[in-house]
Design a protein around this motif. Structure first.
Motif, short mmCIF file in Angstrom:
data_model
loop_
_atom_site.label_atom_id
_atom_site.label_comp_id
_atom_site.label_asym_id
_atom_site.label_seq_id
_atom_site.Cartn_x
_atom_site.Cartn_y
_atom_site.Cartn_z
N ALA A 181 36.83 31.26 53.84
CA ALA A 181 36.02 32.02 52.88
C ALA A 181 36.81 32.39 51.63
O ALA A 181 36.32 32.30 50.51
CB ALA A 181 35.48 33.28 53.55
N VAL A 190 35.79 28.81 58.87
CA VAL A 190 35.33 28.85 57.48
C VAL A 190 36.43 29.48 56.62
O VAL A 190 36.86 30.60 56.88
CB VAL A 190 34.03 29.68 57.34
CG1 VAL A 190 33.60 29.78 55.89
CG2 VAL A 190 32.93 29.08 58.19
N GLU A 218 29.34 29.71 42.61
CA GLU A 218 28.06 29.57 43.30
C GLU A 218 28.07 30.37 44.60
O GLU A 218 29.12 30.81 45.06
CB GLU A 218 27.79 28.09 43.57
CG GLU A 218 28.75 27.49 44.57
CD GLU A 218 28.53 26.00 44.76
OE1 GLU A 218 27.43 25.62 45.18
OE2 GLU A 218 29.46 25.23 44.49
N SER A 219 26.90 30.51 45.17
CA SER A 219 26.75 31.21 46.44
C SER A 219 27.65 30.58 47.50
O SER A 219 27.70 29.37 47.63
CB SER A 219 25.28 31.12 46.84
OG SER A 219 25.09 31.73 48.08
N GLY A 220 28.40 31.42 48.21
CA GLY A 220 29.28 30.92 49.27
C GLY A 220 30.68 30.60 48.81
O GLY A 220 31.50 30.12 49.58
N SER A 221 31.01 30.90 47.54
CA SER A 221 32.35 30.56 47.03
C SER A 221 33.41 31.60 47.40
O SER A 221 34.58 31.43 47.09
CB SER A 221 32.29 30.35 45.51
OG SER A 221 31.79 31.49 44.86
N GLY A 222 32.99 32.70 48.03
CA GLY A 222 33.96 33.67 48.53
C GLY A 222 34.06 34.96 47.73
O GLY A 222 34.92 35.80 48.01
N LYS A 223 33.17 35.16 46.78
CA LYS A 223 33.24 36.34 45.90
C LYS A 223 33.10 37.65 46.67
O LYS A 223 33.91 38.56 46.52
CB LYS A 223 32.15 36.25 44.81
CG LYS A 223 32.16 34.95 44.01
CD LYS A 223 31.08 34.93 42.93
CE LYS A 223 29.65 35.02 43.44
NZ LYS A 223 29.20 33.87 44.23
N SER A 224 32.05 37.73 47.50
CA SER A 224 31.81 38.98 48.25
C SER A 224 32.91 39.23 49.27
O SER A 224 33.32 40.38 49.47
CB SER A 224 30.48 38.90 49.00
OG SER A 224 29.43 38.98 48.09
N THR A 225 33.37 38.16 49.91
CA THR A 225 34.44 38.32 50.89
C THR A 225 35.69 38.88 50.21
O THR A 225 36.34 39.79 50.73
CB THR A 225 34.75 36.98 51.59
OG1 THR A 225 33.54 36.49 52.18
CG2 THR A 225 35.80 37.13 52.66
N VAL A 269 33.62 30.56 63.32
CA VAL A 269 32.20 30.53 63.68
C VAL A 269 31.95 29.48 64.75
O VAL A 269 32.44 28.36 64.67
CB VAL A 269 31.29 30.27 62.44
CG1 VAL A 269 31.25 31.50 61.54
CG2 VAL A 269 31.76 29.06 61.63
N PHE A 304 37.02 32.84 58.70
CA PHE A 304 36.07 33.28 59.72
C PHE A 304 35.95 32.19 60.77
O PHE A 304 35.81 31.02 60.42
CB PHE A 304 34.68 33.52 59.13
CG PHE A 304 34.58 34.71 58.22
CD1 PHE A 304 34.56 36.00 58.74
CD2 PHE A 304 34.48 34.55 56.84
CE1 PHE A 304 34.45 37.10 57.91
CE2 PHE A 304 34.36 35.65 56.00
CZ PHE A 304 34.35 36.92 56.54
N ARG A 352 35.18 42.55 49.60
CA ARG A 352 35.27 43.33 50.84
C ARG A 352 36.69 43.42 51.36
O ARG A 352 37.08 44.40 52.00
CB ARG A 352 34.30 42.77 51.88
CG ARG A 352 32.86 43.17 51.56
CD ARG A 352 31.84 42.18 52.07
NE ARG A 352 31.80 42.12 53.51
CZ ARG A 352 31.58 41.00 54.22
NH1 ARG A 352 31.41 39.85 53.58
NH2 ARG A 352 31.54 41.04 55.51
P1 ADP Z 1 29.73 34.53 47.80
O1 ADP Z 1 29.85 36.01 47.70
O2 ADP Z 1 30.46 33.80 46.73
O3 ADP Z 1 28.30 34.07 47.92
P2 ADP Z 1 30.78 34.88 50.48
O4 ADP Z 1 32.07 35.59 50.31
O5 ADP Z 1 29.60 35.67 50.88
O6 ADP Z 1 30.45 34.05 49.16
O7 ADP Z 1 30.97 33.71 51.56
C1 ADP Z 1 32.06 32.79 51.55
C2 ADP Z 1 32.00 31.93 52.78
O8 ADP Z 1 32.33 32.71 53.92
C3 ADP Z 1 30.63 31.32 53.06
O9 ADP Z 1 30.80 30.03 53.58
C4 ADP Z 1 30.05 32.26 54.09
O10 ADP Z 1 29.13 31.60 54.91
C5 ADP Z 1 31.29 32.67 54.87
N1 ADP Z 1 31.18 34.01 55.48
C6 ADP Z 1 31.06 35.19 54.83
N2 ADP Z 1 31.01 36.23 55.69
C7 ADP Z 1 31.10 35.68 56.93
C8 ADP Z 1 31.10 36.23 58.27
N3 ADP Z 1 31.03 37.55 58.48
N4 ADP Z 1 31.20 35.36 59.30
C9 ADP Z 1 31.28 34.03 59.09
N5 ADP Z 1 31.30 33.45 57.88
C10 ADP Z 1 31.20 34.25 56.80
#
Ligand code: ADP
Length: 283
Positions: free
Chosen positions: A29, A27, A48-55, A16, A14, A58
């Motif tokens: 991700a 970033v 942990e939060s921010g490790s890229g799981k949700s990304t 930013v 990403f 998706r």
């Molecule tokens: P998790 O699900 O493990 O908490 P995320 O996948 O949400 O982690 O996020 C991984 C990294 O990507 C984080 O640093 C987050 O800030 C960044 N990130 C996620 N979505 C976006 C976005 N749409 N734009 C910019 N950065 C993003």
């Protein structure tokens, strides 16, 4: 074992803006993630939060496009398939998210919410048959068919998550990606929903990707566990092995953070947020 999904060198960056003179920051991700998902398994993903799981989730469902890499479903490249002409694949991979309150429109009857994807994707066209199908789905997730005409506010958090699961199942997916699907629920309710996931897996021969930040919850349901840190896989092994064998220091840190976060790892910013108690050992 049959491979149902293959993720190859999947990467998502990403861009930013930091705000200082328009400077940009990248970033990482998800970084060069490669793994195979086997049919009928539950693969847990922790970190942990921010490790890229949700990304990662998706990317697999095509909600966002990859920077590079591939997602292969049953031998077919589905990377960013939302743009593809053949939209048969998305139905096969569905997601359940964390917040059962945000996931349901308060003005739509719960039966109609479940019926919507069935009608949109023309799984069934006859109105009466759609209703019967929704009633079958309600029963499947442990709700009464008579609840069809009720509104979301009449349900508890756990019941709402059951409704959300019924809707995810409406398109008869083969893979269900659960992204923190029990994290917003009370501990005793978490256990009920985890057991529902296990029942559904047996009945429907589903394959799961189960994302969570609470390792004890993920261990409870998973056959294998993938540990992510800063967008990369640091560990991928059988759930029991993750706990019993010596692995990557980060995994050790996650495990030793249960049930308490040791001060050493706190300073390394390895966080199990909220210190949510495990459904296995209710207080
Ligand atoms: P998790 O699900 O493990 O908490 P995320 O996948 O949400 O982690 O996020 C991984 C990294 O990507 C984080 O640093 C987050 O800030 C960044 N990130 C996620 N979505 C976006 C976005 N749409 N734009 C910019 N950065 C993003």
């Amino acid at each position: 074992n049959n491979v149902i999904l293959e993720v190859k060198n999947l990467t998502k960056h990403f861009e930013v803006g930091t705000g200082f003179f328009g400077s940009k920051k990248i970033v990482h991700a998800v970084e060069d993630v490669t793994f195979k998902l086997f049919e009928s398994e539950t693969l847990g993903i922790v970190g942990e939060s921010g490790s890229g799981k949700s990304t990662l989730a998706r990317l697999i469902t095509g909600l966002i496009n990859a920077t590079s890499g591939q997602v292969i479903y049953k031998g077919k490249d589905i990377t960013g398939y939302k743009k593809a002409v053949d939209n048969q694949i998305p139905k096969e991979i569905q997601m359940v998210f964390q917040d059962p309150y945000a996931s349901l429109n308060p003005r739509i009857r719960i039966g109609d919410a479940i019926a919507e994807p069935i009608a949109v994707h023309k799984v069934i066209s006859e109105k009466k048959e759609i209703r019967a199908e929704v009633e079958r789905l309600l029963k499947l997730v442990g709700l009464q068919p008579e609840m069809y005409d009720r509104f979301p506010h009449e349900f508890s958090g756990g019941q709402r998550q059951r409704i959300v699961i019924a809707r995810a199942l409406a398109l008869r997916p083969r893979i269900l990606i659960c992204d923190e699907a029990v994290s917003a629920l009370d501990v005793s309710i978490q256990a009920q929903i985890l057991n529902l996931f296990n029942q559904l897996k047996r009945k429907l021969n589903l394959t799961y990707i189960f994302i969570g930040h609470d390792l004890s919850v993920v261990r409870y349901i998973s056959d294998r566990i993938m540990v992510m840190y800063l967008g990369e896989i640091v560990e991928l092994a059988a759930a029991d092995d993750i706990f019993n064998k010596k692995f990557h220091p980060y995994t050790q840190a996650l495990i030793s953070a249960i049930p308490e976060i040791s001060p050493t790892f706190k300073s390394q910013r390895i966080i199990l947020e909220g210190d949510i108690p495990s459904p296995i050992d209710p207080p």
